[in-house]
Design an enzyme around this catalytic site. Structure first.
Site, PDB file in Angstrom:
ATOM      1  CE  LYS A 179      38.705  -8.722 -22.448  1.00  0.00           C
ATOM      2  NZ  LYS A 179      37.624  -7.920 -23.178  1.00  0.00           N
ATOM      3  CD  GLU A 253      27.978 -13.687 -12.680  1.00  0.00           C
ATOM      4  OE1 GLU A 253      26.938 -14.124 -13.240  1.00  0.00           O
ATOM      5  OE2 GLU A 253      28.299 -12.500 -12.665  1.00  0.00           O
ATOM      6  CB  CYS A 287      23.907 -11.620 -15.170  1.00  0.00           C
ATOM      7  SG  CYS A 287      24.829 -11.204 -13.679  1.00  0.00           S
ATOM      8  CD  GLU A 387      21.540 -12.810 -19.676  1.00  0.00           C
ATOM      9  OE1 GLU A 387      21.677 -12.425 -18.510  1.00  0.00           O
ATOM     10  OE2 GLU A 387      22.441 -13.397 -20.313  1.00  0.00           O
TER      11      GLU A 387
END
Length: 480
Positions: A179, A253, A287, A387
């Protein structure tokens, strides 16, 4: 303009269940790049059914590992042959600078090679001698596929994220429903075309661009045996919760807010040049970006001045221009999110050294953000803890080495990090104290043979190499 009016389900291009195509627009100037079909829950059901049948009744899980390796090696070769096309289409879709997407092609080869090497050396079946030499039995340990894998990836580095899951899952004999984000419909359909050329049996792989609601339908599908996800920590928590209800295997992750520790003896010129890439790669939409810069008080002003010069030297603009270092954010809402964080940093009392919430002059039609540097930042500020996912750096002062380690570890995340020092042994000693899954010393690249993943809220499980391969297997012990 590119149009994909079909979906890649079970290894074949098929009509989607819905008639509408999504317009894919350039983050640089809002021009139309292409149109693509988007998967709905009914398409997910078809893809999972094909994967289920291919796993339960097909040949792929029972194909010898050497033959599976050959098929995945062919995929890597096909991708290498289209490397320029892959780099160009990701730059067009995401706004990632061309230098980054081109450099990433070599990384994809190393990533695949590490998986292929691990699979070739893997003990798919081995006999264990009993601890008691006189025991009248032996144990046969088998490593076999889990089943149907739902691999769900984000938009920021689509080929890397997709292949980090596809390759080990397929090497282990699983079937996969991949996906992908709607933003990456063009590049991921290009990947689907490559998969169609590899010789994979029918039903083994599907590639579905889809929204979050359709993703949740995939996660909850009773015929999915494992979910492998890369994305935000918030979404990861939701997926883990859903998977836990059915005891699905899951690997995550997730996000990061990584620290780069500059020790007093570091070569500042080399450190700042290295942080240009380690902190601002992919427009900061990464990330692993080391966006918290920890500097000793004795050299704090020197570090800030060097970073200011570096940030102001970055060329911002058209990602297709080979001289561009920072391109646009992927979407207008992501652009606004980053600008809001910059305004928040000012409100929190951080010193705005360079940059700001304004859009760079002349680039107003695109999703651009001015690269920004904050100094005099406390580690408790939101711009130091959350973040941002954009070209925003914060510099935090520390008193001594213990203080630096404390600050680096005072984060809900633990994905990446860096240490800069003239003494590699000393840097390694500091790295051992950091609670994070990956640490680079003096700008060393992340290797693909070792495991990659995060501590704390940065994830569950690991990717890359032999350890990454184990995330897609079940162990069976047969006592004879």
């Amino acid at each position: 303009m590119i149009t994909y009016d079909q979906l890649f389900i079970g290894g074949e291009w098929t009509e989607p269940s819905g008639p509408d195509l999504l317009d894919l627009v350039s983050p640089h100037d809002r021009s139309l790049l292409g149109r693509a079909a988007q998967a709905l829950p009914a398409d997910v059901d078809r893809a999972v059914a094909a994967a289920r049948a291919a796993f339960d009744e097909g040949t792929w899980p029972r194909t010898p590992p050497a033959d599976r390796i050959a098929v995945l090696r062919r995929l890597n070769t096909l991708r290498e042959e289209r490397a320029d096309d892959v780099a160009a289409i990701i730059s067009a879709e995401n706004g990632s600078a061309l230098w980054f997407t081109r450099a990433g092609q070599a990384g994809l080869t190393r990533q695949a090679d590490a998986y292929l090497k691990a699979a070739g050396e893997f003990g798919w079946e081995e006999t264990l001698a009993p601890s008691d030499p006189g025991a009248p039995f032996r144990s046969v340990v088998r490593r076999e596929a889990i089943g149907v894998v739902a691999a769900i990836i984000p938009w920021n580095s689509p080929f890397s994220a997709a292949l980090a899951k596809l390759i080990p899952a397929l090497l282990a004999g699983n079937t996969v429903v991949l996906k992908v984000s709607p933003e990456n419909s063009l590049s991921m359909n290009l990947l689907a075309g490559l998969l169609a050329e590899t010789g994979l049996p029918r039903g083994v792989v599907s590639v579905l661009p889809a929204d979050r609601e359709t993703s949740e339908h995939l996660v909850k599908h009773p015929d999915v045996d494992k979910v492998a996800f890369t994305g935000s920590t918030r979404a990861g928590r939701r997926i883990a919760s859903l998977a836990g209800e059915q005891l699905k295997r899951v690997s995550l992750e997730l996000g990061g807010k990584s620290a780069a520790v500059i020790l007093p003896d570091a070569d500042l010129g080399a450190a700042i040049q290295g942080l240009k890439f380690g902190s601002l790669l992919n427009n900061g939409e990464a990330c692993i970006a080391q966006t918290r810069i920890l500097a000793p008080r004795s050299r704090y002003d020197e570090v800030v001045a060097g970073l200011k010069e570096m940030v102001e030297s970055l060329q911002v603009g058209d990602p297709a221009d080979e001289k561009t270092f920072i391109g646009p954010m992927v979407r207008p809402d992501q652009q606004q999110r980053v600008r809001d964080y910059i305004s928040l940093g000012v409100e929190e009392g951080a010193r705005l050294v360079t940059g700001g919430a304004q859009v760079p002059a002349g680039l107003e039609p695109g999703n651009y953000v001015t690269p920004t540097l904050f100094a005099d930042v406390s580690n408790t500020m939101r711009i130091a803890q959350e973040e941002i996912f954009g070209p925003v750096l914060v510099v935090i002062a520390y008193d001594d080495e213990d203080d630096a380690v404390r600050i680096a570890n005072e984060s809900e995340y633990g994905l990446s990090g860096g240490v800069w020092s003239a003494d590699e042994d000393h840097a390694l000693a500091v790295a051992r104290r950091l609670r994070t899954g990956t640490v680079t010393i003096n700008g060393a690249p992340i290797g693909f043979d070792g495991p990659f993943g995060g501590f704390k809220a940065s994830g569950v499980g690991r990717e890359y190499g032999a350890v990454g391969l184990t995330q897609y297997i079940e162990y069976q012990t047969v006592t004879v």
